[in-house]
Structures are given as C-alpha cells and as structure tokens.
Design an enzyme around this catalytic site. Sequence first.
Site, short mmCIF file in Angstrom:
data_model
loop_
_atom_site.label_atom_id
_atom_site.label_comp_id
_atom_site.label_asym_id
_atom_site.label_seq_id
_atom_site.Cartn_x
_atom_site.Cartn_y
_atom_site.Cartn_z
N ARG A 57 0.86 -1.20 0.00
CA ARG A 57 0.00 0.00 0.00
C ARG A 57 0.89 1.24 0.00
O ARG A 57 1.65 1.45 0.95
CB ARG A 57 -0.88 0.03 1.26
N GLU A 94 0.59 4.08 0.94
CA GLU A 94 0.00 5.09 1.81
C GLU A 94 1.08 6.09 2.18
O GLU A 94 2.14 5.72 2.66
CB GLU A 94 -0.60 4.42 3.05
N ARG A 126 0.54 2.37 12.93
CA ARG A 126 -0.14 1.11 12.61
C ARG A 126 -0.21 0.81 11.12
O ARG A 126 -0.89 -0.12 10.70
CB ARG A 126 -1.53 1.05 13.24
N HIS A 127 0.53 1.58 10.31
CA HIS A 127 0.57 1.31 8.87
C HIS A 127 1.99 1.03 8.40
O HIS A 127 2.92 1.72 8.79
CB HIS A 127 0.04 2.50 8.07
N GLU A 171 -8.34 -1.39 14.29
CA GLU A 171 -8.88 -2.37 13.35
C GLU A 171 -7.84 -3.44 13.06
O GLU A 171 -6.70 -3.13 12.78
CB GLU A 171 -9.25 -1.65 12.04
N SER A 194 -10.85 -6.60 8.10
CA SER A 194 -12.07 -6.21 7.41
C SER A 194 -12.57 -7.39 6.62
O SER A 194 -11.78 -8.15 6.06
CB SER A 194 -11.82 -5.05 6.44
N ARG A 226 -0.27 -6.35 12.54
CA ARG A 226 -1.17 -5.57 13.41
C ARG A 226 -1.75 -6.45 14.51
O ARG A 226 -1.88 -6.03 15.65
CB ARG A 226 -2.28 -4.92 12.59
P1 ATP Z 1 -6.86 1.10 8.00
O1 ATP Z 1 -8.24 1.71 8.01
O2 ATP Z 1 -6.35 0.74 9.35
O3 ATP Z 1 -5.86 1.86 7.18
P2 ATP Z 1 -7.83 -0.55 5.89
O4 ATP Z 1 -9.28 -0.57 6.22
O5 ATP Z 1 -7.31 0.34 4.84
O6 ATP Z 1 -6.99 -0.32 7.25
P3 ATP Z 1 -8.07 -3.19 4.79
O7 ATP Z 1 -7.96 -2.92 3.35
O8 ATP Z 1 -9.41 -3.38 5.39
O9 ATP Z 1 -7.29 -2.03 5.59
O10 ATP Z 1 -7.05 -4.38 5.14
C1 ATP Z 1 -7.38 -5.48 5.99
C2 ATP Z 1 -6.43 -5.54 7.18
O11 ATP Z 1 -5.07 -5.48 6.75
C3 ATP Z 1 -6.55 -4.37 8.13
O12 ATP Z 1 -7.60 -4.57 9.03
C4 ATP Z 1 -5.21 -4.37 8.82
O13 ATP Z 1 -5.10 -5.39 9.82
C5 ATP Z 1 -4.29 -4.76 7.70
N1 ATP Z 1 -3.72 -3.59 7.06
C6 ATP Z 1 -4.28 -2.79 6.13
N2 ATP Z 1 -3.47 -1.81 5.74
C7 ATP Z 1 -2.32 -1.99 6.44
C8 ATP Z 1 -1.09 -1.30 6.47
N3 ATP Z 1 -0.87 -0.24 5.70
N4 ATP Z 1 -0.12 -1.75 7.31
C9 ATP Z 1 -0.34 -2.83 8.08
N5 ATP Z 1 -1.48 -3.53 8.09
C10 ATP Z 1 -2.48 -3.11 7.29
MN MN Z 2 -10.49 -2.15 6.63
#
Ligand code: ATP
Ligand code: MN
Length: 428
Positions: A210, A212, A218-219, A351, A354, A402
């Site tokens: 990602r 981001e 937490r990312h 979180e 999902s 996470r």
């Molecule tokens: P957040 O809202 O915390 O950024 P997200 O809703 O974008 O997460 P999802 O696409 O739902 O993330 O990804 C499913 C799971 O993968 C998340 O619940 C989390 O545990 C993990 N996850 C997502 N993005 C990341 C990240 N950038 N770094 C670490 N773990 C991640």
């Molecule tokens: Mn999510």
Amino acid sequence: MPRTYIGTLRGLEDGTRVVIYGWMQEARIMKNISFLILRDSTGTIQATFKNNEATLDIIKRISRESIVRVEGTVNKKSISKAGIEISGSSVSVVNEAEAPLPLPVVDPVQADLETRLNSRFMDLRKRNIAAIFRIESSLLWGIRSYLHDQKFIEVHTPKIVAAATEGGSDLFPVRYFEKDAYLNQSPQLYKEVLMSAGFDRVFEVGPAFRAEEHNTTRHLNEFTSIDIEMSFADHNDAMTMLENAIRSGIEIAVRDNADDFEALGVSVSVPETPFPRITYEQCIDVIGKEGIDFTFGEDFSPEHLRIIGSRFSGFYFITEWPASVRPFYTMPKTEDPRLTNSFDLQYHEIEVTSGAQRVHDPKMLIERFNEKKLNVNSFQFYVDAFRYGMPPHAGWGLGLERLTMILLGLNNIRETTLFPRDRTRIVP
Ligand code: ATP
Ligand code: MN
C-alpha cells in the site's frame, strides 16, 4: 561430537560432555578462573574455565558477539544463579566479531527505534525482541492449522497485477517490460475468482503493498495479509471463522511461547468466543452520547474509534457498515441497501480485520462498479468469473503484524515487522 543447544542442557545429567556453539555475550577474567556467557537461539549459559595459558590467551582476545565453540561438561552443582553451568575444557573462536558493536545486545538502556532498525540484525539478537517474532510465528501457525483443519486450501496469487484491487490510489507502479503494472494491495480479486473456479475455501498468507503516504504507528507500506474466501457462506460464517482462527492462533502461542511472553513481560489469555458484535449504527449512538457530531455514511476517525473502543475490553466486531465506506465488491444488506453485510474486527480502538459477504450476481457487481465510478473494462478477468456460475461467498483480510502488535500491547507496528517498509525506510 554433535552440537548441544543451550536450552537442552538442563535435561542432561551432571558431568555430560557437550559442545556448545554460540555468540560470546560477555567475558569476565578473574585471578584463577574466567567466565564466558554464551548465547544461542535457545538461551544463555555460563562457561567457567580454570585459567591456564592456552585458554586464557584465547579468552582475552574474544571480542563480544564473536561466534565461539566451547567444549566442556555439564555442571549442575553450579553456585551461579542459574544453578547450572559448563565446566569448560576448551574454547575456540569460529568467527570473530568486529568492535565496537553497532548496537549493544545486553544493555539496560534501550536505543531508539530508528537506531535499532538500522542495525536490525543486532537488535534481533535481544531476547525480548526475538520473542516478538517467535510469538508472531506461533500465532500464524495456529491460524494456518485451524484453516487447514477447516478444509481451506492455501493458495498463492500474483503480487504483480494490471488493475488496482480497490480501483483506488495507494498503488506502487512497477515497469513490467512494455506494460505498466502495480504491486497488489490485496488478493481480493483473485481469491474471489477462485470461488468461481470451485475451490470452495481458500486462504493466502502473503505480502500486500500500500503506497499510503502517511507515516503512522499502525501502517506499513508492505505488510503480511492473511486472507480467506469461502463459498456458500455469508458474513456471519466469515466472522465465526475469523474469531475461531484468532482464538486458535492465540491458543498455540500461549501453549508454545510461555518463555517468550515472559521475556516480553506480557501475559495474554485466550479470548472467549464468540466476540461481541455491535452495528455501525449502535456505534453512532455511542459517539452521540459523548456529545460528538457524526454524519451517517462517514468512516470513523481514530478519535471516534477510541470512544467506541473504550466500551470493550478486547476483540469485538463492528458490523453493517454503510455502502459509502465499503469497496464495490461488498454485498448490500437485503433489508436496507444503504448498509452492507460487512464487518471490521476491532481490538480496543484498532482495526485488525475487514471482511464481508461479497456480491456474487454479475449484474449487481457491474452496478456497484458504476456507483463507485470504476471502469469495468480494467476488471474484465474478474467480472468474467462471475458470469458463468459464481457461488455466494464471503471472506476477510487480517493484518498479521497488526494482530501481533495489539496482542502484545506494542505501540508501533514496526516492532512486529522484521524489516519494516515505511514512508522513508527501504533499507535494511
Ligand atoms: P486502516 O483503516 O487501518 O488503514 P484498511 O481498512 O485500509 O486499514 P483493509 O484494506 O481493510 O485495511 O485491510 C485489511 C487488514 O489489513 C486491516 O484490518 C489491517 O489489519 C491490515 N492492514 C491494512 N493496511 C495496512 C497497512 N498499511 N499496514 C499494516 N497492516 C495493514
Ligand atoms: Mn479495513
């Protein structure tokens, strides 16, 4: 003579001859005797040597963290704190360590995270840091074995892809010969295609990328995603599978990693299932009671999640999210299409997963693409899989780092990642 692991010495009889290999953690030279503290992956032990010219000459020259070989006998009448030591007969250096060390291994003063990550190989030699990764391994092992028992097939889908999973930004572009490609954000599309392929239940443990921009605690820009998809199942089935898989992971870690939890000073208990379920709309009420304004259809901010999380002591689900904040593949709720058959698993305010029941009707899928203003043409391989017999299905994605972070009460996801990738770090 074969090598003996330090952790197995206690099980041997007094006087047994052994050969130990390990890192030389500390040396102390006294008038008549010398002590070496040796460390391997299973623990530390003191080796005691009577000073004679041959051994003393070597011991004087061994630098900290050098790899050494020690031969001797097990002494279980040791007056040392451990009550056991090696009475050394010979010592040799297998591979010398340079001095000074980039980072101390035994030092009461904790270096800052950046410094530690720069010399991660040294940092990981610390007992409490290594413990994190042993626990993470057991957690994954427990989840994996649960899913295997539940007849899930472990699969591996491509990480170099042509289309964005969520159609959004957050993608790392890569050059793929003459074409443009991306690193995959999630195995979502492929695991759904495998439902059409008739695999019934699949899981995957693999990297997700990602792009981001924000640097948070937490990312990561590359993380390990545990994903499942199951056929003839809905969101409720997926939630049950998730809470059982997590419980199994924690059970295995608690069973196998008592020493690691102790080294970390953390005690974890196996959570009771089922986890509480609370709807998105109930969450709005909770926030409202705090006098904070919230508009239906928005995502919760970290502040909102703190308020909601303060009502729960561990894992809980937030269910029935509005369609506006969920991806196109999420199944609308039959009784109220503003809502979806979706869920997030939360731990306090964070979180960890999902998931949802997915859309399986190709007509509805194309409508959802259009509503989200995504170009169906870039998803042709995916849509095709829906046109010739796609079962109803559901699944989730769980971030391994996470999960480990929240379970161990660590305050930064980089702590649960061997070599984290963040906004500024790609080395080591
Ligand atoms: P957040 O809202 O915390 O950024 P997200 O809703 O974008 O997460 P999802 O696409 O739902 O993330 O990804 C499913 C799971 O993968 C998340 O619940 C989390 O545990 C993990 N996850 C997502 N993005 C990341 C990240 N950038 N770094 C670490 N773990 C991640
Ligand atoms: Mn999510």
